[in-house]
Design a protein around this motif. Structure first.
Motif, PDB file in Angstrom:
ATOM      1  N   THR A   6      11.233  -7.450  -5.045  1.00  0.00           N
ATOM      2  CA  THR A   6       9.884  -7.540  -4.942  1.00  0.00           C
ATOM      3  C   THR A   6       9.347  -6.600  -3.725  1.00  0.00           C
ATOM      4  N   LEU A   7      10.129  -6.452  -2.888  1.00  0.00           N
ATOM      5  CA  LEU A   7       9.480  -5.469  -1.837  1.00  0.00           C
ATOM      6  C   LEU A   7       9.363  -4.228  -2.309  1.00  0.00           C
ATOM      7  N   GLY A   8      10.480  -3.874  -2.856  1.00  0.00           N
ATOM      8  CA  GLY A   8      10.239  -2.384  -3.540  1.00  0.00           C
ATOM      9  C   GLY A   8       9.204  -2.210  -4.453  1.00  0.00           C
ATOM     10  N   LEU A   9       8.941  -3.123  -5.118  1.00  0.00           N
ATOM     11  CA  LEU A   9       7.740  -3.044  -6.130  1.00  0.00           C
ATOM     12  C   LEU A   9       6.347  -3.118  -5.404  1.00  0.00           C
ATOM     13  N   ILE A  63       5.746  -2.041  -2.322  1.00  0.00           N
ATOM     14  CA  ILE A  63       5.676  -0.759  -1.709  1.00  0.00           C
ATOM     15  C   ILE A  63       5.440   0.253  -2.751  1.00  0.00           C
ATOM     16  N   LEU A  64       5.958   0.231  -3.637  1.00  0.00           N
ATOM     17  CA  LEU A  64       6.071   1.307  -4.707  1.00  0.00           C
ATOM     18  C   LEU A  64       4.369   1.302  -5.182  1.00  0.00           C
ATOM     19  N   VAL A  86       1.777  -0.025  -3.676  1.00  0.00           N
ATOM     20  CA  VAL A  86       0.677   0.339  -2.843  1.00  0.00           C
ATOM     21  C   VAL A  86       0.675   2.147  -2.769  1.00  0.00           C
ATOM     22  N   ILE A  87       1.800   2.705  -2.700  1.00  0.00           N
ATOM     23  CA  ILE A  87       1.970   3.794  -2.456  1.00  0.00           C
ATOM     24  C   ILE A  87       1.341   4.820  -3.808  1.00  0.00           C
ATOM     25  N   VAL A  88       1.497   4.105  -4.787  1.00  0.00           N
ATOM     26  CA  VAL A  88       0.877   4.769  -6.159  1.00  0.00           C
ATOM     27  C   VAL A  88      -0.453   4.644  -6.417  1.00  0.00           C
ATOM     28  N   PHE A 147      -5.018  -1.750   0.283  1.00  0.00           N
ATOM     29  CA  PHE A 147      -3.934  -2.490   0.434  1.00  0.00           C
ATOM     30  C   PHE A 147      -4.002  -4.042  -0.351  1.00  0.00           C
ATOM     31  N   TYR A 173       3.620  -6.621   5.002  1.00  0.00           N
ATOM     32  CA  TYR A 173       4.274  -5.333   5.488  1.00  0.00           C
ATOM     33  C   TYR A 173       3.371  -4.065   4.800  1.00  0.00           C
TER      34      TYR A 173
END
Lengths: 373, 239, 216
Positions: free
Chosen positions: B68-71, B73-74, B76-78, B89, B167
């Motif tokens: 989930t954390l990776g998802l 962050i991914l 948000v950046i994209v 955000f 985060y």
């Protein structure tokens, strides 16, 4: 011998499952516990191997009290067969059967050897040994269950509705085979069933229990039919008691058997008409085994299988009066066909003659116990 | 930690504990609502028709394995550049929360409908109920316990993931943990952790209570008040 | 995707992967060892069952990040200590598997258990040679869920700074750089699929007796 001495089971909520039960299950005999649901028959059975502990009283195996016995060791001395077999799904058929000798301390190899022999004995081909339970039919599973119970060669066996989860045809087949097996091995058995016909067919003696776990009557199957102790037993034993009790009367030696004209299958119309003056003529095969009846008047061509009336049953000369009477009532000619041990035609009797013979037997007071049908 | 929670300064202002708590609840409620609007109809459809079972199982398994954390962050950046200011955000985080809440709701709705006694459905059809009537008069009420347990799982997942999303600058109680970590303030982190845990437990309890009233006593086998003379011990043991 | 970055960082990525593997698997092993006796007790006793399942259910509701943060104050460990992660995931695994083990033992047909009892198996003997083997399919299904979700949850520990693949996510976030994030997600997925497959294979080896359809 398994002895029940004033055995009672009362549950914490006060219900009496079994009430002051006292009886013997004699050595080498099959005792059936039968009764309506809630009569405590299964509870009684399960108290023998202490799956349920009696509230009071004692159960003795060959005179030895089971109170305070090590339960696991006690159970290893008693074979146990239940309704759905309860096979171990994770073990092959062979290892299922080998489980009981293994528990009694046999080596794996020895246990499998015993298991192999028993599978053969209960009529399962050797190819079944490596199968898993789910690959077996209900009847086959039940055979494995019986083999497993026998594999530790116990003196005693408990059977809880062992044949009621399979269809009627298989059930009757399993019953017949089991009777044959029991005649060879002569275990001391207590069996529970709700099916009175099964009880009468299999039991050397039958204990009828009434609701609340009280013994209503303990008797041979024949006595139950001919002399039920009270209205409850009579009602439970059910209708057609008179007729069914004939299943315990051996075909009388004095029964007058008349010779019955017969022709072989394939006989010509002329031969058939010449053989009898009666409306019906018996047809046999080349070994003189009865096949069925034909009406010579209606024949247009040599007798073929499609001409046969097959309604009549055939009774063995050494069978029971129930078979003989049924043969006479079911034949279109009203003459019951009797055969010898090899199945060859002996002759025929009419229903009137059977009933007459029964009256004589009754008058003489000779009722010899035959095997139930 | 106790001191931190009792300090009045932490209960006032725009980033007070109260505000963070409300934010956390709003994100959770909003995500669940959207997830329900998407997940329940799909679950009902698949459960009722039996079509797409494979799809449901596949989605559920794949999403369980996704970190989930990776998802978060991914995403948000994209997708953040597509939104202005604050929303940059919030929106991506909410999308992840919704994505994670859908599978438990969807699969449990499906499983619940499937698990309804076939004889009851058969009887309803035989009595002349139309398909939609069968669904809403028989299948849904009978499937309610499982559907609710799906919501329960989804809620816990969302509360947990919303904490993580702090985060990437999402509000909510996770802020206390993330900011505390950045400032090496363990008391603040612990306060956040305890609050999040308490929130999860309370919400879980709440859903359990809702279930007790919403599900027919015929299904839970609990006694009804009419027999008030008897002690109703069995009713408390609904897991 | 920046392949140069991957090649350059491959050594440290591998270290993170090994840490991730350890942090995911060790709790499952410990958790299973604890869940077996607890699940058995829950299966045997109705009263204890609701207590055990209630407590473990409660533990399961605590969000992972909160648990990672709370454990140091309970265990007396430092916040960065990997032990916190191991303990937290063990707690989740136990919470999940106690129910699974209990359900698995419940799934053993009554007739089978009764037959074993009546044949004279002692309690422990029966558990080991009859009940547990028959419960393997159900327990394995729970184990699969535990393993796969652990792989996902471990990565969250990156927020408190523990070594594992999750660090690739925080690193990517700080640098606004997608490559490490994608590498991290892919490796997590691969790890989950591989571990899941291993559990399936193991279960299959242990259950040659099930109809093939059960595995499908």
């Amino acid at each position: 011998m398994i002895t029940f001495e004033h055995v009672s089971k009362v549950y914490p909520d006060g219900t009496h499952a079994v009430h002051d039960l006292t009886f013997d299950a004699p050595t080498g005999k099959l005792t059936v516990l039968v009764g309506p649901s809630g009569c405590g028959k299964t509870t009684s059975l399960r108290m023998v191997n202490r799956l349920i502990r009696p509230t009071s009283g004692d159960i003795l195996l060959d005179g030895e009290s089971t109170n305070g016995m090590d339960e696991a060791l006690l159970r290893r001395r008693i074979g146990y067969v239940i309704q759905h077999a309860g096979l171990f799904p994770h073990r092959t058929v062979l290892d299922n059967v080998a489980a009981t000798p293994r528990l009694s301390g046999a080596s794996k190899r020895q246990a499998r050897l015993i298991a192999g022999e028993l599978l053969e004995r209960v009529g399962l081909p050797a190819t079944f040994a490596s199968r898993y339970p789910w690959q077996l039919s209900g009847g086959q599973q039940q055979r494995v269950g019986v083999a497993r119970a026998l594999a530790s060669d116990p003196d005693f066996m408990l059977m809880d509705e062992p044949f009621s989860a399979v269809d009627p045809v298989v059930r009757s087949q399993l019953q017949d085979e089991f009777l044959r097996l029991q005649r060879e091995i002569g275990k001391t058995i207590i069996m529970v069933t709700h099916d009175i016909d099964e009880a009468l067919k299999l039991g050397d003696q039958v204990a009828v229990l009434r609701t609340g776990g009280k013994l209503a009557q303990l008797a041979t199957p024949e006595e139950l039919l001919t002399a039920p102790a009270d209205a409850f037993v009579a009602d439970f034993v059910g209708r057609d008691r008179g007729y069914r009790s004939l299943g315990f009367v051996a075909a009388a030696p004095g029964l007058v058997v008349r010779s019955e004209p017969s022709v072989p299958i394939g006989s010509s119309v002329e031969d058939a008409r010449a053989a009898t003056d009666d409306d019906w003529l018996l047809v046999v095969d080349e070994r003189a085994h009865p096949l069925g009846w034909v009406e010579p008047r209606t024949l247009r061509a040599p007798i073929s299988f499609s001409d046969l009336n097959l309604s009549g049953t055939v009774a063995h000369r050494t069978g029971t009066m129930r078979h003989v009477l049924d043969a006479s009532l079911s034949a279109p000619s009203r003459r019951g066909v009797l055969v010898d041990e090899d199945g060859a035609l002996v002759g025929s009797v009419t229903a009137a003659e059977v009933v007459g013979s029964l009256a004589e037997i009754h008058a003489a007071g000779v009722t010899t116990g035959g095997t139930a049908s | 930690m106790i001191d931190y929670l009792l300090d009045p300064a932490h209960w006032t202002g725009s980033d007070s504990i109260g505000t963070l708590l409300v934010q956390h609840l709003i994100y959770t409620g909003l995500s669940l609502l959207v997830a329900a609007v998407i997940g329940v109809p799909i679950g009902l459809y698949v459960g009722h028709t039996g079509k797409g079972t494979f799809f449901i199982a596949g989605v559920a398994n794949a999403l369980r394995a996704l970190p989930t954390l990776g998802l978060v962050i991914l995403l948000v950046i994209v997708i953040a550049p597509a939104f202005a200011s604050e929303l940059a955000f919030v929106i991506p985080s909410l999308i992840v929360l919704v994505l994670l809440a859908i599978p438990p709701i969807m699969t449990n709705t499906y499983a619940g409908v499937r698990a309804v006694d076939a004889a009851a459905v058969d009887a309803a059809v035989g009595m002349g109920y139309r398909p939609l009537k069968v669904l809403f008069a028989v299948q849904v009420p009978c499937a309610l316990p499982l559907i609710l347990s799906g919501f329960r799982g989804a809620t816990l997942q969302v509360i947990s993931t919303a904490t993580i999303a702090a985060y990437v600058s999402l509000g909510g109680l996770g802020r206390l943990i993330i900011d505390g970590r950045a400032q090496n303030d363990y008391d603040q982190m612990l306060a956040g952790a305890v609050l999040v845990a308490a929130l999860a437990l309370l919400v879980d309890l709440g859903i359990g209570l809702i279930g007790r009233f919403a599900v027919s006593p015929g299904l839970t086998r609990r006694r009804i008040r009419a027999t008030a003379a008897q002690p109703v011990l069995a009713t408390t043991a609904t897991a | 995707m920046n392949l140069d970055w991957i090649v350059r960082e491959s050594d440290s990525i591998l270290v993170l992967l090994v840490w991730h593997l350890g942090l995911s698997v060790v709790p499952v092993v410990i958790g299973l060892a604890m869940a077996l006796p607890l699940g058995w007790v829950a299966h045997r006793s109705g009263a204890f069952k609701s207590v055990v399942l209630g407590t473990t259910g409660l533990l399961y509701t605590v969000p992972s990040l909160a648990l990672f943060v709370m454990l140091p104050s309970i265990l007396g460990t430092r916040i960065l200590d990997p032990l916190n992660v191991v303990v937290a995931l063990t707690v989740y695994t136990v919470a999940l598997l106690v129910r699974t083990v209990s359900d698995g033992l419940d799934s053993v047909p009554v007739e089978t258990v009764q037959a074993a009892q009546a044949m004279g198996y002692r309690t422990l003997q029966r558990l080991v040679s009859v009940e547990l083997p028959v419960a393997v399919p159900v327990i394995a299904a729970g184990l699969r869920v535990a393993v796969v979700s652990n792989v996902s949850v471990v990565s969250i520990a990156a927020l408190i700074g523990t070594q594992q693949l999750g660090l690739l996510f925080t690193q990517g976030a700080q640098l606004r750089f997608l490559t490490p994030i994608i590498v991290g997600i892919v490796l997590c997925l691969v790890l989950a699929v591989v571990l899941d497959g291993l559990v399936v294979l193991l279960a299959r080896r242990l259950t040659p007796w099930t109809p093939r359809a059960v595995h499908a």
